[in-house]
Design a protein around this motif. Structure first.
Motif, PDB file in Angstrom:
ATOM      1  N   PHE A 221      -2.477 -11.128  -5.549  1.00 30.59           N
ATOM      2  CA  PHE A 221      -2.391 -11.645  -4.216  1.00 30.59           C
ATOM      3  C   PHE A 221      -2.237 -10.589  -3.124  1.00 30.59           C
ATOM      4  O   PHE A 221      -3.172 -10.256  -2.237  1.00 30.59           O
ATOM      5  N   ARG A 222      -1.061  -9.752  -3.548  1.00 37.84           N
ATOM      6  CA  ARG A 222      -0.796  -8.846  -2.258  1.00 37.84           C
ATOM      7  C   ARG A 222      -1.885  -7.650  -2.437  1.00 37.84           C
ATOM      8  O   ARG A 222      -1.974  -6.915  -1.509  1.00 37.84           O
TER       9      ARG A 222
ATOM     10  N   GLN B 266      -5.010  -8.503  -0.636  1.00 33.06           N
ATOM     11  CA  GLN B 266      -4.803  -8.277   0.714  1.00 33.06           C
ATOM     12  C   GLN B 266      -5.250  -6.790   1.103  1.00 33.06           C
ATOM     13  O   GLN B 266      -5.855  -6.535   2.151  1.00 33.06           O
TER      14      GLN B 266
ATOM     15  N   ASP C 234      -0.051  -1.507 -10.082  1.00 32.44           N
ATOM     16  CA  ASP C 234      -0.985  -2.478  -9.638  1.00 32.44           C
ATOM     17  C   ASP C 234      -2.602  -2.094  -9.932  1.00 32.44           C
ATOM     18  O   ASP C 234      -3.340  -3.136 -10.343  1.00 32.44           O
TER      19      ASP C 234
ATOM     20  N   ASP D 234       4.783 -14.784 -13.195  1.00 28.98           N
ATOM     21  CA  ASP D 234       4.831 -15.058 -11.681  1.00 28.98           C
ATOM     22  C   ASP D 234       4.712 -13.916 -10.706  1.00 28.98           C
ATOM     23  O   ASP D 234       3.890 -13.817  -9.810  1.00 28.98           O
ATOM     24  N   ASN D 235       4.956 -12.597 -11.380  1.00 28.60           N
ATOM     25  CA  ASN D 235       5.147 -11.624 -10.316  1.00 28.60           C
ATOM     26  C   ASN D 235       3.753 -10.821 -10.654  1.00 28.60           C
ATOM     27  O   ASN D 235       3.007 -10.197  -9.575  1.00 28.60           O
TER      28      ASN D 235
ATOM     29  N   TYR E 205       0.787 -12.870 -10.291  1.00 27.62           N
ATOM     30  CA  TYR E 205       0.115 -13.433  -9.546  1.00 27.62           C
ATOM     31  C   TYR E 205       0.495 -13.026  -8.149  1.00 27.62           C
ATOM     32  O   TYR E 205      -0.361 -12.968  -7.102  1.00 27.62           O
ATOM     33  N   VAL E 206       1.615 -12.704  -7.817  1.00 23.89           N
ATOM     34  CA  VAL E 206       2.191 -12.240  -6.401  1.00 23.89           C
ATOM     35  C   VAL E 206       1.318 -10.936  -6.389  1.00 23.89           C
ATOM     36  O   VAL E 206       1.091 -10.568  -5.300  1.00 23.89           O
ATOM     37  N   ARG E 207       1.443  -9.961  -7.347  1.00 20.66           N
ATOM     38  CA  ARG E 207       0.830  -8.738  -7.065  1.00 20.66           C
ATOM     39  C   ARG E 207      -0.437  -8.718  -6.998  1.00 20.66           C
ATOM     40  O   ARG E 207      -1.423  -7.937  -6.404  1.00 20.66           O
TER      41      ARG E 207
END
Length: 82
Positions: free
Chosen positions: A66-67, A70, A33, A59-60, A62-64
């Motif tokens: 986002f997380r 956070q 990451d 797709d992954n 964008y998930v990574r």
């Protein structure tokens, strides 16, 4: 246009400080990451290209992101309180 020597030294010092701060911020993320964030946010690489280079689906990616954001927000909120 010539830049005075003092300004060059200041710019190098500021760049180094920013680099150290960036590394400190990214420490809360895992290695993959961290590399993803560097590629996208520092090197301005497209998310799809960065994901492909790291073996991550778009797709992954964008998930990574986002997380990861956070985690970074949480870490810096906790740091501000301390």
């Amino acid at each position: 246009m010539e830049i005075p020597q003092e300004d060059i030294a200041f710019l190098k010092m500021a760049e180094q400080a920013l680099s150290q701060e960036t590394e400190e911020i990214l420490k809360c993320l895992n290695q993959k990451d961290q590399e993803l964030f560097r590629r996208i946010f520092l090197e301005e690489e497209e998310p799809g290209e960065a994901g492909e280079a790291l073996g991550i689906s778009r797709d992954n990616v964008y998930v990574r992101i986002f997380r990861g954001k956070q985690k970074i927000r949480k870490k810096w909120k906790e740091r501000k309180r301390a």
